[in-house]
Each structure stands twice: as C-alpha cells, then as structure tokens.
Design a protein around this motif. Structure first.
Motif, short mmCIF file in Angstrom:
data_model
loop_
_atom_site.label_atom_id
_atom_site.label_comp_id
_atom_site.label_asym_id
_atom_site.label_seq_id
_atom_site.Cartn_x
_atom_site.Cartn_y
_atom_site.Cartn_z
N ILE A 1 0.83 -1.20 0.00
CA ILE A 1 0.00 0.00 0.00
C ILE A 1 0.86 1.26 0.00
CG2 ILE A 1 -1.80 1.26 1.24
CD1 ILE A 1 -2.68 -1.46 2.41
N LYS A 2 1.93 1.23 0.76
CA LYS A 2 2.80 2.41 0.90
C LYS A 2 3.63 2.67 -0.35
CE LYS A 2 6.79 4.04 3.60
NZ LYS A 2 7.81 3.81 2.53
N ASP A 3 4.15 1.61 -0.98
CA ASP A 3 5.10 1.79 -2.07
C ASP A 3 4.58 1.31 -3.43
OD1 ASP A 3 6.97 2.78 -0.24
OD2 ASP A 3 7.75 0.78 0.19
N ARG A 4 4.09 0.07 -3.51
CA ARG A 4 3.72 -0.49 -4.80
C ARG A 4 2.54 0.23 -5.44
NH1 ARG A 4 1.55 -5.51 -4.06
NH2 ARG A 4 1.43 -5.76 -6.33
N HIS A 5 1.49 0.46 -4.67
CA HIS A 5 0.28 1.05 -5.24
C HIS A 5 0.50 2.46 -5.76
CE1 HIS A 5 -1.34 -2.58 -3.92
NE2 HIS A 5 -2.11 -2.20 -2.93
N PRO A 6 1.19 3.35 -5.02
CA PRO A 6 1.45 4.69 -5.57
C PRO A 6 2.28 4.64 -6.85
CG PRO A 6 1.75 4.70 -3.20
CD PRO A 6 1.58 3.27 -3.59
N VAL A 7 3.21 3.69 -6.95
CA VAL A 7 4.03 3.57 -8.16
C VAL A 7 3.16 3.18 -9.34
CG1 VAL A 7 5.82 2.19 -9.28
CG2 VAL A 7 6.20 3.09 -6.99
N THR A 8 2.26 2.22 -9.13
CA THR A 8 1.35 1.79 -10.19
C THR A 8 0.50 2.96 -10.67
OG1 THR A 8 1.26 -0.48 -9.36
CG2 THR A 8 -0.57 0.25 -10.76
N LEU A 9 -0.06 3.71 -9.74
CA LEU A 9 -0.92 4.84 -10.11
C LEU A 9 -0.12 5.93 -10.82
CD1 LEU A 9 -3.04 5.04 -6.83
CD2 LEU A 9 -3.85 4.35 -9.10
N THR A 10 1.09 6.18 -10.35
CA THR A 10 1.93 7.21 -10.99
C THR A 10 2.26 6.83 -12.43
OG1 THR A 10 2.91 7.84 -8.86
CG2 THR A 10 4.13 8.45 -10.86
N LYS A 11 2.56 5.56 -12.66
CA LYS A 11 2.87 5.10 -14.02
C LYS A 11 1.67 5.33 -14.95
CE LYS A 11 4.97 1.27 -14.82
NZ LYS A 11 5.36 -0.16 -14.81
#
Length: 313
Positions: free
Chosen positions: A40-50
């Motif tokens: 939740i802290k790292d993977r999900h924001p990266v996916t959304l940013t991409k």
C-alpha cells in the motif's frame, strides 16, 4: 505455494489453525513490517503514478484524447492522494453490475481507511477504481483500450524464448502419463512467479524468474499433495475441469500446457479457462490478452504446432 486437492482457504483453516478454530484477523496495512504495508505504501502509488504519466503523454501526443486523459489523471491523482494520506475508501461511481456489490462491501467495513481495511480488498478496490476512471471516458474505455496492454504485450514478447524452452520437453510427448500431468501442474504452479505487478517492485528480472519457474523448487511448496491431485485427475472420466487464469504471458502459456495435457489424457473432455472481465493487477489475463497470445504463438515456428492444436481442442 500450495498444491492440494483442498482449497487454499480450507487448508489454512483446517491444517494451520485446526478445525473449529477461528481464523486470525485479516491482514491490513497497519502492520508496518509486512508485505501488506509495503504494497500500500510503495507499490500502489508507483502503479498509479505510471498510469497517470502514461495518460498524460497520450494526451500530449493525441489532442483528441486530451479531455479523456485529463479526466483519468485527475481521478487517479485524487485516489493516490487519498491512499497516501490514509483516507477512507470512497464509494464507486459509474456503470457496472458490480458497483452496488462493491459499495455494499465498502459500507460494511469496520475500518474503511486504506491502511486499516483488509489489504486484499484494498488492492482489488484500487484496480476496480482504475477501471471506473477509464470507463468514464469517451475514447479510453475497455475493451477498446487497456492501460496495461503495452506492458503485457512486451512481457509476452520477452517470454517467447522461455516458452519454447518450457515446451521443448513436451513437444514430442505422445502418451500423457502421470509424470507428464505432474510436470505440467508444476509448470503452472511456478509460472505464477512472473506477475508483472511484483517484478518491478522487487527489482526482479523476468528471464531469471522464468528460468527458476521451469526448474521449480519443491522445498517452497507449503502443502504438496501433487500425487493426490494427479491421481484425482486421472481417476476422472469424461470430466469438465476449470482453470482460473492469472497472469498473461509466460504463466498463461504454462496453464495452456496443462490444459493441453489434460485434454489429451483421455480423462478430461472439457477444460474451461476463466479469464478476468476487466484489466486487473497489471498482467492478469483478459479475453483480448488470450486472443493476442494465441495469435502470437501461431507465428512462432517452434510453438505454432502447439497453438494450432489448442485451437482444435
């Protein structure tokens, strides 16, 4: 990994915790030393940013898409902000037979915050929200547009060599024995290691993961009832088997190897391959991905015969 005639849930409840005992609390992002928290802290924001960056570039390259891309970027930016500040999950809007079901489930949560709600629910919610953002556009609706398609097709192309390697020992098999079925089940099991939503986060190389999936690692199987699974399958007559597909590309190919072996065994008359109805967890198989995979295999000399046989089943 679990290879069992029981469902994973039944195995966990009955074997790890004992029958009659309640299951432990569902995992959530509040435990900071867990995969759930890091996801939740790292993977999900990266996916959304991409995705946000991707649609922004699309809008610049094609002015007719600007209105759609701005809409998607705004919604996903809001979602990312609420995630990172641990706000409550918002109810879904838009069309879809499942919207009411989702909203009823969200309202029923005892903790609706991103880090407090059950982790698996939160991750599924994110991908359903992404889908809703694209469906609320004019030109970027699924199935005409899949935001993960380019990544999946690149993964498919990069996997063709490994697929040929996987198929090589099976290509001249004329009799489907217990050993062949067992091998294909293990190929299908370890093919799951090629999840595109995880590889980048853990800095893993697709080729290395594919090589290890061919070799397998029985020591990492938590419950290994492979022998019973094979006996069960080969004890059936004129049976119908369902396979729930997960990742496209290499894992789908390993599932197709199992499907082919089952149909040639003489014990299984029908195999239903269950796909995702919308883009999911980056690399999960949709009907479009399935068709692209078959057409790609048909064009590869080493795999064309296999692809043709699949279409005949």
């Amino acid at each position: 990994a679990v290879v069992s005639t029981q469902s994973t849930g039944d195995y966990v409840k009955g074997v790890l915790f004992g029958s009659g005992k309640p299951l432990p609390n569902k995992l959530c992002g509040k435990q900071t030393d867990t995969f759930c928290y890091l996801s939740i802290k790292d993977r999900h924001p990266v996916t959304l940013t991409k995705i946000i960056n991707q649609v922004f570039k699309m809008g610049l390259a094609e002015p007719s898409l600007t209105e759609d891309t701005k809409s998607v970027a705004a919604k996903l930016s809001r979602l990312k902000s609420r995630l990172q500040t641990d706000k409550e999950l918002e109810l879904l809007e838009g069309e879809g037979e499942d919207v009411k079901l989702w909203n009823t489930a969200i309202e029923g949560l005892s903790d609706r915050s991103w880090f407090g709600a059950p982790w698996l629910f939160v991750e599924c919610y994110m991908y359903r929200y992404i889908h809703a953002a694209f469906q609320d556009t004019k030109h970027l609706r699924y199935p005409k547009f899949d935001v993960f398609a380019e990544e999946k097709q690149r993964g498919l192309k990069d996997s063709l060599g490994a697929m040929a390697q996987l198929w090589a020992p099976l290509s001249d098999v004329t009799s489907i024995t217990r050993d062949v079925i067992a091998t294909c089940v293990k190929f299908s099991l370890w093919g799951n290691k090629t999840d595109l939503s995880l590889l980048e986060h853990f800095n893993l190389n697709l080729g290395d993961v594919q090589s290890s999936s061919v070799e397998g690692d029985d020591g990492r199987i938590l419950a290994n009832d492979l022998g019973k699974v094979v006996e069960c399958l080969l004890g059936l007559e004129n049976a119908h088997v369902g396979i729930v597909l997960d990742n496209s590309g290499y894992e789908l190919f390993s599932d197709l190897c199992l499907c082919d072996a089952l149909l040639r065994s003489g014990h299984i008359s029908k195999v239903t391959l269950h796909q995702k109805s919308l883009p999911w967890f980056v690399s999960d198989v949709t009907p479009v991905d399935f068709d692209v995979t078959l057409s790609t295999l048909t064009a590869i000399q080493e795999l064309s015969g296999f692809a043709e046989r699949l279409t005949e089943h």
